[in-house]
Design a protein around this motif. Structure first.
Motif, PDB file in Angstrom:
ATOM      1  N   VAL A   9      -8.450   6.482  20.346  1.00 57.08           N
ATOM      2  CA  VAL A   9      -9.317   6.426  21.523  1.00 57.08           C
ATOM      3  C   VAL A   9     -10.044   5.093  21.523  1.00 57.08           C
ATOM      4  N   GLY A  10      -9.921   4.351  22.613  1.00 63.22           N
ATOM      5  CA  GLY A  10     -10.664   3.094  22.764  1.00 63.22           C
ATOM      6  C   GLY A  10     -12.114   3.441  23.004  1.00 63.22           C
ATOM      7  N   MET A  11     -12.956   3.179  22.001  1.00 67.01           N
ATOM      8  CA  MET A  11     -14.362   3.596  22.105  1.00 67.01           C
ATOM      9  C   MET A  11     -15.261   2.395  22.353  1.00 67.01           C
ATOM     10  N   SER A  12     -15.908   2.387  23.520  1.00 67.86           N
ATOM     11  CA  SER A  12     -16.777   1.263  23.887  1.00 67.86           C
ATOM     12  C   SER A  12     -18.220   1.519  23.466  1.00 67.86           C
ATOM     13  N   GLY A  13     -18.480   2.701  22.935  1.00 67.05           N
ATOM     14  CA  GLY A  13     -19.867   3.058  22.619  1.00 67.05           C
ATOM     15  C   GLY A  13     -20.549   3.720  23.800  1.00 67.05           C
ATOM     16  N   GLY A  14     -19.824   3.834  24.932  1.00 68.78           N
ATOM     17  CA  GLY A  14     -20.385   4.452  26.138  1.00 68.78           C
ATOM     18  C   GLY A  14     -20.104   5.947  26.182  1.00 68.78           C
ATOM     19  N   VAL A  15     -20.676   6.592  27.184  1.00 71.02           N
ATOM     20  CA  VAL A  15     -20.577   8.046  27.278  1.00 71.02           C
ATOM     21  C   VAL A  15     -19.140   8.504  27.588  1.00 71.02           C
ATOM     22  N   ASP A  16     -18.432   7.754  28.439  1.00 69.07           N
ATOM     23  CA  ASP A  16     -17.096   8.195  28.856  1.00 69.07           C
ATOM     24  C   ASP A  16     -16.104   8.236  27.692  1.00 69.07           C
ATOM     25  N   SER A  17     -16.055   7.141  26.939  1.00 65.53           N
ATOM     26  CA  SER A  17     -15.065   7.138  25.848  1.00 65.53           C
ATOM     27  C   SER A  17     -15.501   8.066  24.709  1.00 65.53           C
ATOM     28  N   SER A  18     -16.813   8.302  24.571  1.00 66.22           N
ATOM     29  CA  SER A  18     -17.268   9.224  23.536  1.00 66.22           C
ATOM     30  C   SER A  18     -16.819  10.643  23.867  1.00 66.22           C
ATOM     31  N   GLY A  33     -10.979   6.708  16.313  1.00 65.47           N
ATOM     32  CA  GLY A  33     -11.734   5.857  17.235  1.00 65.47           C
ATOM     33  C   GLY A  33     -11.540   4.392  16.885  1.00 65.47           C
ATOM     34  N   VAL A  34     -11.297   3.561  17.913  1.00 64.43           N
ATOM     35  CA  VAL A  34     -11.193   2.122  17.660  1.00 64.43           C
ATOM     36  C   VAL A  34     -12.030   1.365  18.696  1.00 64.43           C
ATOM     37  N   THR A  35     -12.874   0.474  18.217  1.00 62.75           N
ATOM     38  CA  THR A  35     -13.637  -0.391  19.125  1.00 62.75           C
ATOM     39  C   THR A  35     -13.099  -1.805  18.991  1.00 62.75           C
ATOM     40  N   MET A  36     -12.782  -2.419  20.124  1.00 60.85           N
ATOM     41  CA  MET A  36     -12.282  -3.792  20.087  1.00 60.85           C
ATOM     42  C   MET A  36     -13.470  -4.718  20.264  1.00 60.85           C
ATOM     43  N   ARG A  37     -13.488  -5.726  19.447  1.00 64.13           N
ATOM     44  CA  ARG A  37     -14.449  -6.798  19.667  1.00 64.13           C
ATOM     45  C   ARG A  37     -13.662  -7.826  20.451  1.00 64.13           C
ATOM     46  N   ILE A 110      -4.446  -6.099  27.095  1.00 63.31           N
ATOM     47  CA  ILE A 110      -5.266  -5.897  25.894  1.00 63.31           C
ATOM     48  C   ILE A 110      -5.339  -4.407  25.526  1.00 63.31           C
ATOM     49  N   LYS A 111      -5.958  -3.601  26.403  1.00 63.77           N
ATOM     50  CA  LYS A 111      -6.122  -2.177  26.039  1.00 63.77           C
ATOM     51  C   LYS A 111      -4.774  -1.472  25.869  1.00 63.77           C
ATOM     52  N   PHE A 112      -3.890  -1.649  26.832  1.00 65.71           N
ATOM     53  CA  PHE A 112      -2.600  -0.968  26.738  1.00 65.71           C
ATOM     54  C   PHE A 112      -1.513  -1.914  26.226  1.00 65.71           C
ATOM     55  N   ALA A 128      -5.854   6.587  24.209  1.00 63.33           N
ATOM     56  CA  ALA A 128      -6.639   7.218  25.277  1.00 63.33           C
ATOM     57  C   ALA A 128      -7.836   6.352  25.621  1.00 63.33           C
ATOM     58  N   THR A 129      -8.218   6.393  26.892  1.00 68.70           N
ATOM     59  CA  THR A 129      -9.435   5.703  27.326  1.00 68.70           C
ATOM     60  C   THR A 129     -10.255   6.661  28.197  1.00 68.70           C
ATOM     61  N   GLY A 130     -11.475   6.250  28.471  1.00 74.48           N
ATOM     62  CA  GLY A 130     -12.364   7.077  29.287  1.00 74.48           C
ATOM     63  C   GLY A 130     -12.277   6.756  30.766  1.00 74.48           C
ATOM     64  N   HIS A 131     -11.112   6.281  31.218  1.00 75.58           N
ATOM     65  CA  HIS A 131     -10.949   6.013  32.653  1.00 75.58           C
ATOM     66  C   HIS A 131     -10.843   7.324  33.429  1.00 75.58           C
ATOM     67  N   TYR A 132     -11.412   7.320  34.630  1.00 78.87           N
ATOM     68  CA  TYR A 132     -11.316   8.498  35.500  1.00 78.87           C
ATOM     69  C   TYR A 132     -10.038   8.410  36.335  1.00 78.87           C
ATOM     70  N   ASP A 155     -13.328   7.248  40.604  1.00 80.99           N
ATOM     71  CA  ASP A 155     -11.913   6.937  40.407  1.00 80.99           C
ATOM     72  C   ASP A 155     -11.684   5.477  39.972  1.00 80.99           C
ATOM     73  N   GLN A 156     -10.918   5.288  38.894  1.00 76.56           N
ATOM     74  CA  GLN A 156     -10.658   3.928  38.383  1.00 76.56           C
ATOM     75  C   GLN A 156      -9.174   3.555  38.431  1.00 76.56           C
ATOM     76  N   SER A 157      -8.409   4.261  39.274  1.00 77.45           N
ATOM     77  CA  SER A 157      -6.967   3.979  39.313  1.00 77.45           C
ATOM     78  C   SER A 157      -6.696   2.527  39.727  1.00 77.45           C
ATOM     79  N   GLU A 199     -24.515   2.853  32.993  1.00 77.59           N
ATOM     80  CA  GLU A 199     -23.150   2.415  33.271  1.00 77.59           C
ATOM     81  C   GLU A 199     -22.986   0.988  32.758  1.00 77.59           C
ATOM     82  N   SER A 200     -21.773   0.658  32.317  1.00 79.39           N
ATOM     83  CA  SER A 200     -21.595  -0.701  31.813  1.00 79.39           C
ATOM     84  C   SER A 200     -21.619  -1.698  32.978  1.00 79.39           C
ATOM     85  N   GLN A 201     -21.855  -2.964  32.625  1.00 81.75           N
ATOM     86  CA  GLN A 201     -21.949  -3.977  33.665  1.00 81.75           C
ATOM     87  C   GLN A 201     -20.585  -4.295  34.250  1.00 81.75           C
TER      88      GLN A 201
HETATM   89  N1  LIG Z   1     -14.699  -2.725  23.545  1.00 83.59           N
HETATM   90  C1  LIG Z   1     -13.899  -1.673  23.750  1.00 83.59           C
HETATM   91  N2  LIG Z   1     -13.189  -1.158  22.718  1.00 83.59           N
HETATM   92  C2  LIG Z   1     -12.364  -0.100  22.902  1.00 83.59           C
HETATM   93  N3  LIG Z   1     -12.192   0.511  24.083  1.00 83.59           N
HETATM   94  C3  LIG Z   1     -12.876   0.052  25.133  1.00 83.59           C
HETATM   95  C4  LIG Z   1     -13.764  -1.053  25.040  1.00 83.59           C
HETATM   96  N4  LIG Z   1     -14.300  -1.275  26.265  1.00 83.59           N
HETATM   97  C5  LIG Z   1     -13.773  -0.343  27.084  1.00 83.59           C
HETATM   98  N5  LIG Z   1     -12.916   0.461  26.428  1.00 83.59           N
HETATM   99  C6  LIG Z   1     -12.144   1.601  26.968  1.00 83.59           C
HETATM  100  O1  LIG Z   1     -11.862   1.395  28.347  1.00 83.59           O
HETATM  101  C7  LIG Z   1     -12.441   2.433  29.145  1.00 83.59           C
HETATM  102  C8  LIG Z   1     -12.932   1.892  30.457  1.00 83.59           C
HETATM  103  O2  LIG Z   1     -13.793   0.816  30.237  1.00 83.59           O
HETATM  104  P1  LIG Z   1     -15.060   0.535  31.158  1.00 83.59           P
HETATM  105  O3  LIG Z   1     -15.623  -0.761  30.698  1.00 83.59           O
HETATM  106  O4  LIG Z   1     -14.683   0.730  32.563  1.00 83.59           O
HETATM  107  O5  LIG Z   1     -16.020   1.649  30.609  1.00 83.59           O
HETATM  108  P2  LIG Z   1     -16.827   2.839  31.244  1.00 83.59           P
HETATM  109  O6  LIG Z   1     -16.096   3.477  32.364  1.00 83.59           O
HETATM  110  O7  LIG Z   1     -18.217   2.389  31.445  1.00 83.59           O
HETATM  111  O8  LIG Z   1     -16.726   3.839  29.981  1.00 83.59           O
HETATM  112  P3  LIG Z   1     -17.720   4.031  28.764  1.00 83.59           P
HETATM  113  O9  LIG Z   1     -18.791   4.962  29.276  1.00 83.59           O
HETATM  114  O10 LIG Z   1     -16.869   4.655  27.701  1.00 83.59           O
HETATM  115  O11 LIG Z   1     -18.246   2.663  28.383  1.00 83.59           O
HETATM  116  C9  LIG Z   1     -13.552   3.015  28.269  1.00 83.59           C
HETATM  117  O12 LIG Z   1     -13.827   4.345  28.608  1.00 83.59           O
HETATM  118  C10 LIG Z   1     -12.950   2.885  26.880  1.00 83.59           C
HETATM  119  O13 LIG Z   1     -12.065   3.956  26.586  1.00 83.59           O
END
Ligand SMILES: Nc1ncnc2c1ncn2[C@@H]1O[C@H](COP(=O)(O)OP(=O)(O)OP(=O)(O)O)[C@@H](O)[C@H]1O
Length: 364
Positions: A9-18, A33-37, A110-112, A128-132, A155-157, A199-201
């Motif tokens: 799971v791509g974890m950004s530290g945000g609520v969606d990916s968590s 869980g993997v976070t990309m820098r 990058i992500k995919f 997996a990602t937290g995209h809607y 929706d993030q399609s 929400e992220s910027q």
């Molecule tokens: N630095 C990162 N490392 C790993 N995965 C990431 C990172 N940034 C984003 N993602 C993945 O891409 C998805 C969509 O990214 P976006 O920046 O739109 O975040 P978001 O919709 O605000 O979600 P979140 O609440 O998880 O931050 C995230 O839910 C997460 O799964």
């Protein structure tokens, strides 16, 4: 690679990916869980705040969530490839007078791309990602479909229309059937510390959404001023460099006129910004290049779709047809405001993504 039930799971530290990680664990997946820098702007303001995608705080939050969920967590440094594939492209596009959308390329490459490779290295078939959004396999077409998230507001399609069949095969999007409110409520219920995180910027690597300052820092020089002209070619004044302007912009032109003036075109070769009146900002036809199709293999003939010309635009009815070898001509039934080269146009059939491409130019 053989199918297995391990997922990164791509974890950004945000609520969606968590919540994504939580849901997959609940469904019986073995979750990592993997976070990309991806980027640290050495000259930007301190990035260790809530808003940045890969600040130390974001990594710390992701680790904390992983700990609560009882899953392993890794941080991977992808900043070099991110610079080469995304940041350079972003800067080049602005220098060409275009308005890029780096997120659609980050998702594809990058992500995919690189992150999916990391997932495979960790023995995971899925990413997996937290995209809607929702993914479905269509037996008749023998293709993976990408569908809008059920929460149409979130929706993030649009951001994922560049994914290939191979990438979709390995993708999981567990939030597609949820609303944002439900996701926040879930995060609260299970006690995730990120439940009420903002929400992220807009663009994760641009501090304070100030892309102009970012580009100037990166190219290490100021941009060249040039001329404003009207649509007939008459000189109107001087502009501060084309990176400062985007199609449809009214504010900050510094030109006086009895009617409001808007940017209607940018001519990078001559370093000219062309301005006109409100009616000149609208258009019905555009050409897209670098197209990617999802629900069909190739666009062979004219089809009816709905389409949108930027992430926040409303979809509208359009006809798309092949144009030359690899381009698409998009004809809207109603005029659209500010067709902007560099942005993506994405085509839909109901809630299914047909495909999309990069806007090359407005035709009329
Ligand atoms: N630095 C990162 N490392 C790993 N995965 C990431 C990172 N940034 C984003 N993602 C993945 O891409 C998805 C969509 O990214 P976006 O920046 O739109 O975040 P978001 O919709 O605000 O979600 P979140 O609440 O998880 O931050 C995230 O839910 C997460 O799964």
């Amino acid at each position: 690679m053989e199918v297995n039930n391990r997922v990164v799971v791509g974890m950004s530290g945000g609520v969606d990916s968590s919540v994504t990680a939580y849901l997959l664990k609940e469904q019986g997946f073995e979750v990592i869980g993997v976070t990309m820098r991806v980027w640290v702007d050495p000259y930007g303001k301190a990035r260790d705040d809530d808003k940045s995608c890969c600040s130390l705080k974001a990594i710390h939050d992701a680790k904390k969530v992983a700990e609560i969920l009882g899953i392993p967590h890794y941080t991977v440094n992808l900043s070099e490839v991110f610079y080469d594939k995304i940041v350079k492209y972003f800067i080049d596009e602005y220098l060409k007078g275009r308005t890029p959308n780096p997120c659609v390329f980050c998702n594809r490459f990058i992500k995919f791309g690189d992150l999916l490779e990391k997932a495979h290295e960790l023995g995971a078939y899925y990413i997996a990602t937290g995209h809607y959004v929702r993914k479905e396999y269509d037996e008749d077409r023998k293709r993976y479909l990408l569908k809008k998230g059920l929460d149409f507001k979130k929706d993030q399609s649009y951001m994922l229309y560049r994914l290939t069949q191979e990438q979709l095969k390995h993708a999981l999007f567990p939030l597609g059937n949820y609303t944002k409110e439900e996701v926040r409520a879930l995060a609260e219920k299970i006690g995730l510390p990120v439940a009420d995180k903002r929400e992220s910027q807009e663009i994760c690597f641009i501090p304070d959404n100030d892309y102009k300052a970012f580009i100037k820092r990166q190219i290490k020089k100021d941009v060249k001023p040039g001329e404003f002209r009207d649509i007939h070619g008459n000189f109107l004044g001087y502009h501060k460099g084309i990176i400062n302007y985007t199609i449809g912009q009214r504010k900050g032109l510094g030109l006086s006129s009895d009617r409001p003036l808007y940017v209607v075109d940018i001519d990078p070769e001559n370093n000219v910004v062309i301005v006109g009146h409100q009616e000149d900002v609208w258009g019905e036809e555009l050409i897209s290049s670098n197209n990617n199709f999802i629900s069909i293999e190739k666009l062979e003939e004219e089809i009816k779709v709905t389409a949108k010309i930027r992430y926040t635009a409303k979809e509208d009815e359009a006809i798309i047809k092949p144009y030359g070898d690899d381009k698409v001509l998009v004809r809207f039934l109603r005029p659209q405001r500010a067709i902007t080269p560099g942005q993506s146009v994405v085509f839909y059939d109901g809630d299914v993504v047909v495909g999309g491409g990069i806007i090359e130019k407005k035709v009329r």
